[in-house]
Design a protein around this motif. Structure first.
Motif, short mmCIF file in Angstrom:
data_model
loop_
_atom_site.label_atom_id
_atom_site.label_comp_id
_atom_site.label_asym_id
_atom_site.label_seq_id
_atom_site.Cartn_x
_atom_site.Cartn_y
_atom_site.Cartn_z
N SER A 22 -0.87 8.09 1.11
CA SER A 22 -1.59 9.15 0.17
C SER A 22 -0.86 10.31 0.01
CB SER A 22 -2.75 9.27 0.97
OG SER A 22 -2.86 9.87 2.19
N TYR A 81 -1.29 -0.10 -11.10
CA TYR A 81 -0.80 1.40 -11.07
C TYR A 81 -1.55 2.41 -11.95
CZ TYR A 81 2.70 5.17 -12.12
OH TYR A 81 2.97 6.53 -12.31
N SER A 133 -0.30 9.73 -8.69
CA SER A 133 0.00 8.37 -9.07
C SER A 133 -0.21 7.45 -7.83
CB SER A 133 1.40 8.15 -9.79
OG SER A 133 2.44 8.55 -8.57
N ARG A 134 -0.50 6.33 -8.10
CA ARG A 134 -0.64 5.15 -7.08
C ARG A 134 -0.24 3.86 -7.47
NH1 ARG A 134 -2.57 5.72 -2.07
NH2 ARG A 134 -3.52 3.83 -1.00
N SER A 147 -0.60 -0.25 -5.70
CA SER A 147 -0.95 -0.93 -4.94
C SER A 147 -0.92 -2.57 -5.16
CB SER A 147 -2.40 -0.68 -4.52
OG SER A 147 -3.15 -0.72 -5.42
N SER A 186 0.75 -1.20 0.17
CA SER A 186 0.20 -0.06 -0.09
C SER A 186 1.05 1.34 -0.08
CB SER A 186 -0.95 0.13 1.05
OG SER A 186 0.10 -0.07 2.47
N GLN A 187 0.13 2.46 -0.70
CA GLN A 187 1.21 3.52 -0.88
C GLN A 187 0.53 4.71 0.07
OE1 GLN A 187 2.26 4.87 -4.92
NE2 GLN A 187 1.49 6.90 -4.22
#
Length: 919
Positions: free
Chosen positions: A367, A410, A373-374, A376, A364-365
């Motif tokens: 916030s 992504y 961009s994210r 997980s 998990s990234q």
């Protein structure tokens, strides 16, 4: 003290003695002045303005004593050039700060300073707080002890701090010159444990020697429930404890659990070390060692644990687990499990051998890392039979689960006007019963935000023209369908289907006759694929041959749709009939809508081939599309024009609040939703009406019980062969509708802590079950993998610590129920297809006794479902669990007792017993 005037005939030895006495007197006076200055400096008022120095010439001629003048030539002057006796080192080399509540007494005769009641002394890195402190500056010693009150009870024990080390003894003697100390009846915390020693000798800042010390993790230091008695030991704070013969005492009763010597690592940082295994016996695999291995503290950001299992029949397993985290960036964990299982002995009919594995990854990234961009990941894949066959897996929710799923994604957002979004996702779905696996490697999605080409630059959008908008979406997939046997083999990639879909939806909406909302839309799609087919009839084989073709191909489709809807509000006020009714009003909200959709036929994408009859006299033409079996299917062949009708309802009531201070009525939801929907195919020849679908849901008992129901009502009748015919059921002598299916689900959750929220431990258990594809509750049982608790940092706590004196007035408990029933009557079978009730509950019989159970009853098959009984005893510093599965193919019991503290979690006893062999 008086001094006589010396004569002029005294010798140099007498002069030297006199100078020594004068030095001692001056030192005492200087120290006294220093102490008094430090003690009373805070009482001196600050000068308002500085006094300027005045320089004047002294008229008195001063002649220095020739004995005190420094000789230019030592040989020609005094024969004693320098004093042979070295200068005594000062008692205090730093600033002393001290205070006391009652008094500070100074005795120059005994050269002692006494501080009484809440005394404190700060000297360099040393800090002492105590009831009484005595400073003996003639011997360089500091004494600290307790005070005895009028009842004879000792209070204000010393607290000795030096650096980061804290010692709480009964009394202490500290040497300010050597920095050594004698500490009596001390208590000091070391990396989660506490050392209680009768006598402790402090050698220096980093070495302590203790005599008859007790090492424990108990919170009750006055009467610890257990401890390790160390006859003699050496302690290096925050590093290690080395001791001779030591053994465990339980409530001051010695036990045979001991060692001739022991080494306790003490550190507040992660350290590498051996993980001791659990031992036991299984009926079909013999004796075993489980979960033994080594823990690697790689860095502050990542760790690694390598564990292994071994069984005397030849089975073995291994586990690799790692956790990683970077603050404000990301965190996650990765684990891989592999087991080589041998059942029974070679030569027996039930002998078998299998290998299973499981891979789990969670990422998990944060916030705050990147708002645009994210990344997980949630991965759970492996052998379909892993949870059913694993001998080191006790999660019942995973054992009863039939699916495993994974997702890695992504996404990236490009800010602007319009906004652009891109994402790449890899997914995995696996049925553990059939072994079927569906994967996308990967799925690409892109979209451009809505564009309103005719919207005004200022003001709101009004009318159909202003609200016209369109956007662009693209979706590409590499879809793979395989089985457990072909997973990640070449055959798996040979049958992959690749394609891409482009769509441009165009829509608008406007108000009609003030109360109606009108919308119209059209959608254009273009499909690209690399998988097409070719069919032909082979006379020699007398069969239709299908050839798979690889290569680019495409087709285009479009459709139209429009809808009209409104919202109707109805209110019935009971206040008109009663001045103060309990139910004050009922509000009914209805949202009817009508839609019309057109899906054209795309015959240009269909081809034909001829099929010769068996006698060779006649031929027939068969139609097919080369896009059959492609990733997005073939285009529509039949023209469709349909009208859809739907109605949604919401029912609420205003009820008089029981709280007399409330100013407004309380809103109660009677029906969250009650929906009806059907459609009519205008272009169809028969069976134009689709079944009426009804669904609804509500929550009762203060929103603790959720009820959801649904049914399907078919207007057409059945013939004698139970096939649907183009005749209404009411015309065939039946009712207006024929109910073909129905279902109802109810769930109920209630506990004594309903309004206290979930604990962190509950959230972790739910997250673990859901991550493995299981339920978010414990209706299938709780995870009882006790061996994994060794890697947890949660030391736990005693339930009796909170409101123990009021415990007899409250018994904590929890209850969860789930009821489900399904009815089928599509072909006059008129049967209940499934009917079950599941329940799970826990109750605390006493502050430290917890009893729980998870079970259910299948009313259709008339039998109990998977059942688990749980017992847990909180033994303060220890934890004891007992789990029993009384029946089923996994009937067994597990017993565990061990220390809660992560420092001594290897001190445990774990016993697991399977059911007896059945011949």
């Amino acid at each position: 003290m008086a001094f006589q005037k010396p004569s002029h005939t005294f010798t140099k030895i007498h002069l030297k003695a006199l100078r020594t006495n004068i030095f001692q007197i001056l030192f005492s006076l200087s120290f006294t002045v220093l102490i008094n200055t430090l003690a009373f400096a805070q009482d001196l008022p600050k000068p308002t303005e500085s006094i300027k120095p005045k320089v004047e010439r002294d008229t008195l001629n001063v002649v220095a004593d020739s004995l005190l003048a420094a000789p230019l030539n030592i040989k020609e002057s005094d024969s004693i050039g320098t004093d042979s006796i070295p200068k005594k080192k000062e008692f205090l080399t730093g600033i002393v700060k001290y205070r006391a509540q009652d008094y500070v007494s100074m005795n120059q005769k005994t050269q002692k300073i006494t501080l009484y009641n809440q005394a404190e002394v700060l000297y360099q890195d040393m800090e002492i707080k105590s009831g009484i402190i005595v400073i003996d500056y003639s011997k360089n010693l500091v004494y600290a002890g307790r005070l005895k009150d009028s009842a004879g009870v000792y209070t204000q024990p010393p607290i000795f701090k030096q650096g980061s080390n804290v010692v709480e003894p009964d009394s202490i003697i500290f040497n300010t010159e050597t920095k050594k100390a004698l500490i009596f009846n001390s208590k000091t915390e070391q990396s989660g444990g506490t050392i209680i020693a009768d006598v402790t000798k402090k050698e220096n800042d980093s070495v302590y020697f203790i005599k008859r010390g007790k090492f424990t993790t108990s919170e009750n230091l006055d009467d610890p429930e257990y401890y390790f008695l160390m006859r003699k030991a050496k302690v290096v704070p925050n590093k290690k404890v080395v001791t001779g013969f030591t053994n465990m005492f339980i409530y001051d009763v010695p036990t045979p659990i001991g060692l001739p010597f022991a080494y306790f690592p003490m550190t507040k940082k992660q350290t590498s070390g051996i993980i001791f295994p659990s031992f036991g016996e299984q009926n079909d695999r013999g004796y075993f060692l489980q979960n033994g291995g080594y823990y690697f503290a790689i860095s502050d950001y990542v760790d690694l644990a390598v564990l292994g299992d071994y069984y005397t029949n030849g089975s073995y397993g291994t586990r690799v687990e790692t956790n990683y985290a970077l603050r404000y960036k990301f965190r996650g964990n990765l684990s891989f499990r592999y087991e080589n299982l041998i059942n029974e002995e070679r030569g027996f009919p039930d002998y078998s051998r299998s290998t299973i594995y499981n891979l789990r990854w969670s990422h998990s990234q944060d916030s705050k890392a990147n708002p645009n961009s994210r990344f997980s990941a949630s991965v759970n894949l492996g052998s379909s039979t892993y949870y059913q066959e694993s001998i080191n897996q006790y999660n019942a929710a995973n054992f009863l689960n039939n699916t495993m799923s994974s997702s890695i994604s992504y996404s990236k957002t490009f800010q602007g006007e319009p906004q652009t979004n891109l994402s790449v996702t890899a997914t995995h779905s696996q049925n553990t019963q059939t072994g079927q696996i569906n994967m996308t490697l990967p799925t690409f999605q892109g979209s451009v935000g809505r564009v309103f080409p005719f919207a005004p630059k200022e003001g709101t959008k009004k009318g159909a023209l202003h609200n016209i908008n369109f956007q662009y979406n693209v979706r590409g997939e590499n879809r793979i369908q395989t089985t457990d046997e072909l997973f990640f083999k070449q055959e798996m990639f040979d049958d992959a289907k690749i394609g891409m879909k482009h769509s441009i939806p165009l829509s608008t909406n406007w108000k009609l006759f003030k109360y109606f909302s009108m919308s119209a839309s059209t959608n254009f799609e273009e499909n690209w694929t690399l998988n097409t087919i070719k069919k032909y009839y082979d006379e020699f084989e007398d069969d239709v041959i299908t050839i798979d073709r690889k290569g680019f191909d495409s087709f285009r489709t479009y459709n139209f749709g429009t809808s009209l809807g409104t919202t109707i509000y109805g209110m019935y006020d009971f206040k008109l009939k009663d001045k103060d009714p309990k139910i004050q009003a009922i509000r009914h909200v209805m949202r009817p809508s009508v839609s019309y959709n057109i899906n054209p036929a795309f015959d240009q994408y269909y081809e034909t081939y001829e099929v010769i009859s068996a006698d060779g006299l006649t031929t027939t033409e068969e139609e097919y599309s080369r896009f059959e079996g492609s990733i997005f299917g073939s285009p529509n062949k039949t023209y469709a024009s349909s009208v859809g009708i739907s109605l949604s309802n919401n029912l609420e009531a205003k009820v008089k609040d029981k709280d007399s201070t409330a100013t407004e009525a309380k809103k109660v939801v009677l029906l969250n939703n009650l929906n009806f929907s059907t459609s009519y195919n205008v272009a169809g020849d028969s069976l134009n009406w689709s079944p009426v679908r009804v669904s609804g849901g509500t929550q009762i008992l203060n929103n603790k019980m959720s009820i959801n129901f649904g049914m399907t009502l078919d207007p057409y009748a059945l013939d004698n062969n139970n096939r649907k015919i183009d005749k209404f059921n009411i015309e065939n002598g039946g009712s207006l509708f024929r109910m073909t299916s129905a279902s109802m689900n109810m769930s109920y959750t209630l506990s004594s802590d309903t309004f206290k929220g979930e604990t962190e431990e509950d959230k972790r258990a739910i997250e673990d079950n859901v991550r493995s594809g299981g339920r978010a509750d414990d209706l299938f049982g709780k995870n009882e993998d006790f061996a994994d608790k060794r890697l947890s940092d949660d030391s736990g706590g005693s339930k009796a610590d909170e409101n123990s004196e009021f415990y007899k007035y409250e018994i904590p408990w929890s209850l969860r129920l789930a009821y489900a029933v399904n009815y089928s009557n599509s072909a006059r079978q008129n049967e209940i297809s499934s009917h079950s009730l599941m329940f799970s509950g826990d109750i605390d019989l006493s502050p430290r006794w917890t009893v729980g159970a998870s079970s259910g009853y299948d009313f259709k098959n008339q039998g109990f479902t998977y059942t688990q009984l749980r017992f847990e005893r909180d033994l303060l510093s220890w934890r004891m669990n007992f789990s029993w599965i009384p029946f089923s193919s996994r009937s067994s019991w597990n017993f565990f007792i061990g220390i809660k503290s992560s420092l001594l979690k290897d001190l445990k006893y774990d016993k697991r017993k399977q059911r007896d062999q059945q011949l």
